[in-house]
Design a protein around this motif. Structure first.
Motif, PDB file in Angstrom:
ATOM      1  N   PRO A  31      56.632  39.194 -33.426  1.00 28.78           N
ATOM      2  CA  PRO A  31      55.411  39.960 -33.716  1.00 28.78           C
ATOM      3  C   PRO A  31      54.155  39.235 -33.264  1.00 28.78           C
ATOM      4  O   PRO A  31      54.141  38.004 -33.190  1.00 28.78           O
ATOM      5  CB  PRO A  31      55.426  40.088 -35.245  1.00 28.78           C
ATOM      6  CG  PRO A  31      56.344  39.050 -35.750  1.00 28.78           C
ATOM      7  CD  PRO A  31      57.271  38.656 -34.644  1.00 28.78           C
ATOM      8  N   THR A  90      51.530  43.985 -32.293  1.00 24.36           N
ATOM      9  CA  THR A  90      52.355  44.765 -33.239  1.00 24.36           C
ATOM     10  C   THR A  90      51.618  45.053 -34.541  1.00 24.36           C
ATOM     11  O   THR A  90      52.019  45.937 -35.293  1.00 24.36           O
ATOM     12  CB  THR A  90      53.674  44.024 -33.542  1.00 24.36           C
ATOM     13  OG1 THR A  90      53.358  42.710 -34.016  1.00 24.36           O
ATOM     14  CG2 THR A  90      54.556  43.930 -32.307  1.00 24.36           C
ATOM     15  N   LYS A 115      49.898  50.047 -36.981  1.00 23.04           N
ATOM     16  CA  LYS A 115      49.553  48.619 -36.812  1.00 23.04           C
ATOM     17  C   LYS A 115      48.716  48.096 -37.979  1.00 23.04           C
ATOM     18  O   LYS A 115      48.261  46.956 -37.959  1.00 23.04           O
ATOM     19  CB  LYS A 115      48.772  48.429 -35.494  1.00 23.04           C
ATOM     20  CG  LYS A 115      49.577  48.816 -34.259  1.00 23.04           C
ATOM     21  CD  LYS A 115      48.833  48.427 -32.990  1.00 23.04           C
ATOM     22  CE  LYS A 115      49.630  48.814 -31.750  1.00 23.04           C
ATOM     23  NZ  LYS A 115      49.016  48.289 -30.524  1.00 23.04           N
ATOM     24  N   ALA A 278      56.331  45.403 -36.802  1.00 21.67           N
ATOM     25  CA  ALA A 278      56.921  44.987 -35.520  1.00 21.67           C
ATOM     26  C   ALA A 278      58.317  45.587 -35.353  1.00 21.67           C
ATOM     27  O   ALA A 278      58.678  46.057 -34.264  1.00 21.67           O
ATOM     28  CB  ALA A 278      56.989  43.462 -35.451  1.00 21.67           C
ATOM     29  N   ARG A 282      59.348  47.944 -32.271  1.00 19.57           N
ATOM     30  CA  ARG A 282      60.403  47.559 -31.317  1.00 19.57           C
ATOM     31  C   ARG A 282      61.497  48.616 -31.298  1.00 19.57           C
ATOM     32  O   ARG A 282      62.073  48.902 -30.260  1.00 19.57           O
ATOM     33  CB  ARG A 282      61.013  46.206 -31.684  1.00 19.57           C
ATOM     34  CG  ARG A 282      60.026  45.051 -31.790  1.00 19.57           C
ATOM     35  CD  ARG A 282      59.533  44.551 -30.446  1.00 19.57           C
ATOM     36  NE  ARG A 282      58.737  43.339 -30.589  1.00 19.57           N
ATOM     37  CZ  ARG A 282      57.496  43.185 -30.145  1.00 19.57           C
ATOM     38  NH1 ARG A 282      56.891  44.154 -29.487  1.00 19.57           N
ATOM     39  NH2 ARG A 282      56.861  42.054 -30.303  1.00 19.57           N
TER      40      ARG A 282
END
Ligand code: NAD
Length: 285
Positions: A31, A90, A115, A278, A282
């Protein structure tokens, strides 16, 4: 009066433990947390430093953007938008307090909720409002408090909880999170008449005001669990909370110290949110 042998709610130790437990996930997710600091407010600067130290311990890539005091609202909004768009970031936070010419709600509203690792955006607050199952990125200080209570196996369901302070970032969300965990919650604030009549009923008392010695021993019952969120600087430079620790601790079964209680838990909760944001990013990329 029964003198309780109070146990400290050791946020410092638990925070370190929590951060260490995130390290392997952090290594995999990599992150990147960006903190925007505007101006040189000493409180902001010290919060940012604490976050940097936690990131270094956890292995989170930490970037500080330091803007000067005269940064305009539009310039800050442009910076926020740039971080929203930057796929390498992130999570990010705009450190409060901000200079008075900047409208905080406007800035928070501009942050991409995905975020928003401080958990201040209305979208994340709304999810937190629904139930613990919907909590996604809850505000960091209330999340840290819940983790502290859970760690010490302090029962929440069915207990009388009194929260003193009704700010959007602490008092209101911690009231809601504990209500959603089936406590009976009373939220007090500056306009509450006869504060002591409420605090004396509390099994769990959470104080988030910013006034030293607001809560004295005559305002609590024997065996109370006290969570002191306040951070105040005494004239000699040392820190204290909102609770008369020396005397209240004699009646408390558990009490969080200042420093070393909620402060480090807030930072640990920020790391939890950073990992969560994060992971989701992802997974969706
Ligand atoms: P705030 O100034 O936004 O809100 C203060 C609250 O206290 C308000 O709801 C107000 O109505 C209430 N209040 C004021 N005087 C009162 C009185 N005499 N009786 C009852 N209620 C009263 O503050 P905040 O952002 O929620 O922060 C509160 C404190 O917690 C501050 O000291 C702040 O520094 C600290 N804080 C600590 C952490 C941490 O990580 N430990 C995080 C956030 C805030």
């Amino acid at each position: 009066m029964i003198y309780y042998h109070h146990d400290p709610l050791d946020g410092k130790a638990l925070s370190a433990e929590l951060i260490d437990s995130l390290k392997s996930e952090i290594e995999a997710l990599k992150p990147k947390l960006v903190v925007i600091q505007v101006g040189d407010n000493p409180a902001s600067a010290s919060y940012v430093r604490n976050k940097q130290v936690a990131c270094e311990r956890a292995g989170v890539n930490f970037v500080k953007i330091h803007l000067n005091d005269s940064t305009t609202q539009n310039e800050l909004l442009a910076q926020v938008e740039q971080l929203n768009q930057d796929d390498s970031v992130t999570g990010f936070i705009v450190q409060l307090p901000l200079p008075s010419h900047i409208e905080v709600p406007l800035i928070i509203r501009a942050i991409d909720p995905k975020k928003d690792v401080d958990g201040f955006h209305a979208y994340n607050l709304g999810k937190m409002f629904l139930s613990p199952d919907f909590e996604d990125l809850p505000p960091a200080t209330p999340l840290g408090i819940v983790k502290l209570l859970d760690h010490y196996d302090i029962q929440i369901q069915g207990r009388e909880v009194v929260v003193v302070g009704h700010s959007n970032h602490v008092g209101k969300p911690i009231s809601t999170m504990l209500l959603n965990r089936n406590a009976t919650v009373t939220t007090c604030h500056i306009y509450t008449s006869d504060l002591a009549s409420h605090t004396r009923r509390a099994d769990i008392l959470i104080v988030a005001v910013g006034k030293p010695n607001l809560i004295t021993a005559d305002m609590v019952k024997d065996g109370v669990v006290v969570v002191d969120v306040g951070i105040n600087r005494r004239e000699d430079g040392s820190l204290c909370g909102d609770v008369d620790f020396e005397n209240v601790s004699k009646k408390a079964s558990y009490i969080s110290p200042v420093p070393g209680g909620v402060g480090p838990m807030t930072v640990a909760a920020l790391m939890v949110n950073t990992v969560h944001a994060a992971k989701r990013m992802r997974q969706n990329s």
